[in-house]
Design an enzyme around this catalytic site. Sequence first.
Site, short mmCIF file in Angstrom:
data_model
loop_
_atom_site.label_atom_id
_atom_site.label_comp_id
_atom_site.label_asym_id
_atom_site.label_seq_id
_atom_site.Cartn_x
_atom_site.Cartn_y
_atom_site.Cartn_z
N HIS B 134 41.42 37.01 36.52
CA HIS B 134 41.94 37.08 37.89
C HIS B 134 41.73 35.75 38.52
CE1 HIS B 134 42.98 38.78 41.68
NE2 HIS B 134 42.17 38.12 42.10
N GLU B 135 40.15 35.17 38.48
CA GLU B 135 39.99 33.96 38.96
C GLU B 135 40.43 33.05 38.59
OE1 GLU B 135 38.66 34.51 41.93
OE2 GLU B 135 38.11 36.44 41.56
N HIS B 138 43.90 32.47 39.83
CA HIS B 138 43.79 31.85 41.27
C HIS B 138 43.98 30.22 40.83
CE1 HIS B 138 43.83 35.14 44.11
NE2 HIS B 138 42.78 35.43 43.65
N GLU B 218 47.15 37.71 45.58
CA GLU B 218 46.32 38.79 45.04
C GLU B 218 47.08 39.45 43.74
OE1 GLU B 218 43.06 38.89 45.00
OE2 GLU B 218 43.09 37.25 46.27
#
Lengths: 190, 395
Positions: B134-135, B138, B218
């Site tokens: 997930h990071e 980003h 997100e």
Amino acid sequence: MVYAIVGIVVGVILLLLVIWLFLTYNGLVRLRNQTKNAWSQIDVQLKRRHDLIPNLVETVKGYAAHERQTLEAVTAARNIAQGAVGKGVGEQAKAEGELSGALSRLLAVVERYPDLKANQNFLALQEELSSTENKISFSRQFYNDSVLNYNNRIQMAPSNIVAGMFGFKTGEFFEVTAPAEREAPKVSFA
Amino acid sequence: MKSMVLVAALGLLLLAVGYMLGLAFMDNGIAGLIIALVIWFFMNLFAYFQGGSMVLAISGARKIGPDDHPRLWNVVEEMKIASGLEKMPDVYIIDDPALNAFATGRDPQHAAVAVTSGLLQKMNRDELQGVVAHEISHIKNRDVLLMTLCSVTLGAIVLLAWYGTRIMIFSGAGRGGRRGGGGGGYAVLIIMIVAIVLAILAPILAQLIYYAVSRKREYLADASGALYTRYPEGLASALEKISGSTIELKSANQAFAPMYTANPFRKNGRAAEDLTSTHPPTSERIRILRSMAGGASLAAYNMAYGQVTKAGKGIVPGSALVGGQTIAAREAAAPEPQPERIERVRETSDLMWKMSNYGQVNCQCGTKIRVPPNYKANTIRCPHCGTVNSMPPKN
């Protein structure tokens, strides 16, 4: 006057067409380079696995010397896999598949040696090895993703026109043939 | 492209505030516009070059190497490979029992991933991989830059509006009187009223836009994360653990909230459709990830999003879905190569002590003695068995 306007319109259209041509061409080159780069990543990880194996064999030998047959099978498979580097996708995939099979047999055998399983050095090696297996499959995944992107661009309109003009060839997916290799990331180590 | 429209709206709002305040105070909208842009530009400049190191400094994150925490390092490297990032991001650990992680850095070349020590202790390998994916998403999607831009614009609007209203309150009446009289009076009055209304509403509106952009990014990071790991369940299960934890992050800062995996300021029992949150409701994120029906592609996420939110439309931009094929999710990783919970706790706390420059003496009775960095004597007595151990040489 009318001629001037028509001339300007045609000129602008031509200019836009040329810009589009350049952008599409550059995009295709970028994607092709990405697939090449992704391919070399797989090699990096496969080499890393080859490098880890002698160390693993040595460590296991210290605790489980009479598993000679299994250990020798791993070393032999590693040497074959190392020899297969650069001999084409099919052969390399097959050799790496054999190596994965031999490794999983070795690590199944390790189950019987609790002392070995508690060894710090072995635990660290195990983490490295399982992560390298993951990295191999992730780099293969990224390679296939890149090839898919690249092939889509080559085959889909309108970029297929540019691809045809400059002879861009579709890339080849890294298909896993040996069943043992397909199992690799799921291998249970301890 | 919806994000871009929202960012453009935010920019227009800033320009509007600058113009109206300029018109109200200097009889010159363009001058106000220029002041607003100059303020915005310098704030951006600072955020661009300092933002990354600042958020790391504020959160007390410490940089680690491959040997400090091999599992975390490997998981980050795996996701770096899966996402095709060119450079390995820096890896940081935050000594905090809360469960969270964030990414920072203005572009993929200057990126960093930070996770809390609590996360390292509670997550198994698949869950850790989900959070890291997930990071990394980003970073890969350039969300850090986008959100920095948004928060700077928001900050500039708030700043201008704040000073604008203060100046109006304390000097507006006097100025209005001085300029009053003649036909221009009404025009001035109208301009003043519009300026006041804008100065009050703009910060609220900007905040809502900012939250909307953040929530959208997100969802997208969840979608890419599932694609990279080929295992949506990893992130879903991690989010479940995170939402089950009640520990608040000590060092979180409001401005950096969008960079975290889960909202560090989350309050329990919030409505599902909350306009004032940087993150979508965690329960909804989990349901989407679990509704992907064995797929891991962006298209599968898009469909699941449509079903769960009942929005009737997806979230992933159409350009990313072109020519997509179905991608199957993988099986769970073998459970064995990951240390058990208790070992993870031990391993992480060992690392945190070491990073605080504490020495460690292993007594023969099996006790591990932590020696503070300012301990000067050459020997140390074991509190359990009384053996006097000599201190290891300092390096």
